[in-house]
Design a protein around this motif. Structure first.
Motif, mmCIF file in Angstrom:
data_model
loop_
_atom_site.group_PDB
_atom_site.id
_atom_site.type_symbol
_atom_site.label_atom_id
_atom_site.label_comp_id
_atom_site.label_asym_id
_atom_site.label_seq_id
_atom_site.Cartn_x
_atom_site.Cartn_y
_atom_site.Cartn_z
ATOM 1 N N SER A 1 0.855 -1.188 0.000
ATOM 2 C CA SER A 1 0.000 0.000 0.000
ATOM 3 C C SER A 1 0.888 1.235 0.000
ATOM 4 O O SER A 1 2.093 1.156 0.252
ATOM 5 N N SER B 1 0.184 7.093 2.192
ATOM 6 C CA SER B 1 -0.957 7.991 2.384
ATOM 7 C C SER B 1 -2.306 7.306 2.252
ATOM 8 O O SER B 1 -3.307 7.837 2.724
ATOM 9 N N ASP B 2 -2.366 6.126 1.612
ATOM 10 C CA ASP B 2 -3.642 5.451 1.395
ATOM 11 C C ASP B 2 -3.489 3.942 1.614
ATOM 12 O O ASP B 2 -2.989 3.244 0.732
ATOM 13 N N GLU C 1 -5.518 1.671 1.319
ATOM 14 C CA GLU C 1 -6.287 0.877 0.362
ATOM 15 C C GLU C 1 -5.623 0.790 -1.008
ATOM 16 O O GLU C 1 -5.906 -0.119 -1.779
#
Length: 175
Positions: free
Chosen positions: A47, A50-51, A53
């Motif tokens: 991943s 910052s994210d 997902e």
């Protein structure tokens, strides 16, 4: 005569060991060659910092020469080299970060405080990508060509001199 030989054997072993250890003091571990030189960048799926997902794999390294910088919030020399990385980004060098063995919130805080020269940062909390790259500490930087092949490995802090004398010439060489 046999007694003299028996007494000289430990002395000879001691002298040999002393020479071996003395030679080892002159070896600079930062000048070691990467075992991955001229090989494909290792496969990964991680991943972004910052994210959580967003899943990124090694295909992001294709198409452009990229510096992959392994860093961590816990690393004091990573803070020292950040101005050089920001300078490289300002000069049009593509940088991707690998937040290595870190905590997400601390990594994000680090980037807010010291700047973010990276197109994005991979989040490697367990150090799996770092392990595959043979990283033994941070910072370490890998130059990856447009085909995803590792062409240069810089161990340790990138100095301002390294930027002009080593990094930029290597980037230009592989563009």
């Amino acid at each position: 005569m046999n007694r003299r030989v028996v007494l000289l054997v430990p002395l000879a072993l001691f002298i040999g060991l002393g020479i071996f250890l003395f030679k080892g003091l002159s070896i600079n571990p930062f000048e070691r060659e990467s075992a991955l030189m001229a090989r494909d960048f290792p496969s990964f799926t991680l991943s972004t910092l910052s994210d959580p997902e967003a899943q990124i794999d090694e295909s992001v390294l294709l198409g452009d020469v990229t510096l992959v910088n392994v860093w961590g919030e816990w690393c004091p020399t990573c803070k020292q080299e950040m101005p050089q990385l920001l300078s490289l980004a300002d000069q049009g060098v593509r940088l991707i970060g690998v937040d290595y063995k870190d905590q997400r919130d601390k990594g994000l805080s680090f980037l807010r405080q010291f700047g973010n020269p990276f197109e994005f940062n991979l989040f490697d909390p367990e150090g799996s990508l770092g392990f595959d790259l043979g990283v033994y500490g941070a910072p370490e930087t890998f130059l990856v060509d447009a085909e995803g092949v590792i062409r240069y490995h810089h161990t340790g802090y990138i100095t301002p001199e390294d930027v002009t004398e080593v990094i930029l010439p290597e980037v230009e060489k592989w563009r």
